[in-house]
Design a protein around this motif. Sequence first.
Motif, mmCIF file in Angstrom:
data_model
loop_
_atom_site.group_PDB
_atom_site.id
_atom_site.type_symbol
_atom_site.label_atom_id
_atom_site.label_comp_id
_atom_site.label_asym_id
_atom_site.label_seq_id
_atom_site.Cartn_x
_atom_site.Cartn_y
_atom_site.Cartn_z
ATOM 1 N N HIS A 39 0.827 -1.203 0.000
ATOM 2 C CA HIS A 39 0.000 0.000 0.000
ATOM 3 C C HIS A 39 0.865 1.258 0.000
ATOM 4 O O HIS A 39 1.907 1.314 0.660
ATOM 5 N N SER A 40 0.417 2.255 -0.711
ATOM 6 C CA SER A 40 1.050 3.577 -0.671
ATOM 7 C C SER A 40 0.305 4.445 0.346
ATOM 8 O O SER A 40 -0.814 4.116 0.770
ATOM 9 N N LYS A 41 0.898 5.575 0.719
ATOM 10 C CA LYS A 41 0.205 6.509 1.610
ATOM 11 C C LYS A 41 -1.077 7.020 0.954
ATOM 12 O O LYS A 41 -2.095 7.243 1.631
ATOM 13 N N GLU A 42 -1.049 7.184 -0.357
ATOM 14 C CA GLU A 42 -2.251 7.618 -1.074
ATOM 15 C C GLU A 42 -3.362 6.575 -0.954
ATOM 16 O O GLU A 42 -4.537 6.929 -0.797
ATOM 17 N N ASP A 43 -2.992 5.299 -1.020
ATOM 18 C CA ASP A 43 -3.973 4.226 -0.829
ATOM 19 C C ASP A 43 -4.611 4.322 0.552
ATOM 20 O O ASP A 43 -5.835 4.205 0.701
ATOM 21 N N LEU A 44 -3.789 4.525 1.560
ATOM 22 C CA LEU A 44 -4.277 4.567 2.930
ATOM 23 C C LEU A 44 -5.152 5.793 3.163
ATOM 24 O O LEU A 44 -6.185 5.703 3.867
ATOM 25 N N ASP A 45 -4.790 6.923 2.593
ATOM 26 C CA ASP A 45 -5.621 8.124 2.703
ATOM 27 C C ASP A 45 -6.977 7.905 2.032
ATOM 28 O O ASP A 45 -8.018 8.343 2.538
ATOM 29 N N PHE A 46 -6.958 7.245 0.872
ATOM 30 C CA PHE A 46 -8.202 6.917 0.166
ATOM 31 C C PHE A 46 -9.113 6.085 1.082
ATOM 32 O O PHE A 46 -10.313 6.370 1.219
ATOM 33 N N ALA A 47 -8.519 5.066 1.730
ATOM 34 C CA ALA A 47 -9.302 4.202 2.609
ATOM 35 C C ALA A 47 -9.861 4.979 3.797
ATOM 36 O O ALA A 47 -11.037 4.811 4.164
#
Length: 393
Positions: A371-379
């Motif tokens: 996971h990227s930080k962008e993925d985690l922010d999306f979640a």
Amino acid sequence: MSSNKHLDFIENDLNELKEKGLYKNIKTIESPQGAWVNIKGKKVLNFCSNNYLGMANHPRVTDAAKNAIKDYGVGPGAVRTIAGDMDIHQKLEKKLAEFKGVEAALSVQSGFKANLSAIPSLVGKGDTIISDALNHASIIDGSRLSRAEIKVYSHNDVNELEEILKQNPPGKKLIITDGVFSMDGDIAPLPEIVELAEKYGAMTLVDDAHGEGVLGDSGKGIVDHFGLHGRVDVEVGTFSKALGVMGGCIAGSKQIVEYIKQKARPFTFSSALTVPDTAATLEAINILSESDELVLKLWDNAEYFKQGVRDLGLDTGGSETPITPVMIGDAKDATTFSERLFKEDVFAQAIGFPLVPQGQARIRAMISAAHSKEDLDFALDKFAKVGKEMNLI
């Protein structure tokens, strides 16, 4: 309804599971396991996989599997006691032992099979197993198969464990615990357990399925994490989580591993691990042995996401690892939460009874180094949206 009246109970039980929100609707994945997956043509963020380090589709791991097929074919032919050892299995077991810091290791077909192999080999009728209340189903089944008496202590309660040991139960005594508990993400108090085992003359077995690739130096596991090398009798593990492949292992002293190899029915009566799984696992361990980069990224991602969930006002329970339970409570609410997340392109499954106790249903978010930080922010944005819609935050 079934036309066979004696089978009507099946239809009734299935309907009851659906009414309680406990029916398992299994989705079909149409892509490799990764940070994002395709389900029915829809790209969704993957929070359901135990693929902690992103190894399931790592190019070095997949290339190792392909190359091994060219050299060895696909299957081992038969059980190893009949068809013989393939040298690739021996290479894997030698590497596993080196990585875990033990004398010997044995590969089997799955982590479940590892417990079904080890536990009934070590104890039997007239002996005693002392088991944590939240141990994995494979430990429960392996313990039942052994025919030993099973005594259960409350989760991570070393005082209750000692009280059982003080009673001096008959025969050999085997204390069994998960290293990391898969639904809550907390860690067993292994140093205290080992001290009690040594004090009262018991053997110890730790299932490190969720600790390998996660805890310890470069993911060597819970024994390394606590510096307990040489003091835990048996380590059971799996290749299907952090290593991203399929298979299981049993590790310990040469004597214990050889004993289990001679006694274990799943080893004696079931074919060996497939060639591509064996080669892929070997390469995954090579990657971990070379660098702790993926393990460090996993932990960084986990801490970032957990803090984000807590900042939303949601409860992550007592998790100490990348396993992140988002506590909901009611099973139907958890199922609804999961379904709404999926509509928002987040694949995160609801977990309810019997996997967790009644009233403790949750969304279990599995964080990965992929996971990227962008993925985690999306979640986090989607968790916030659904939580507000359901009046949970």
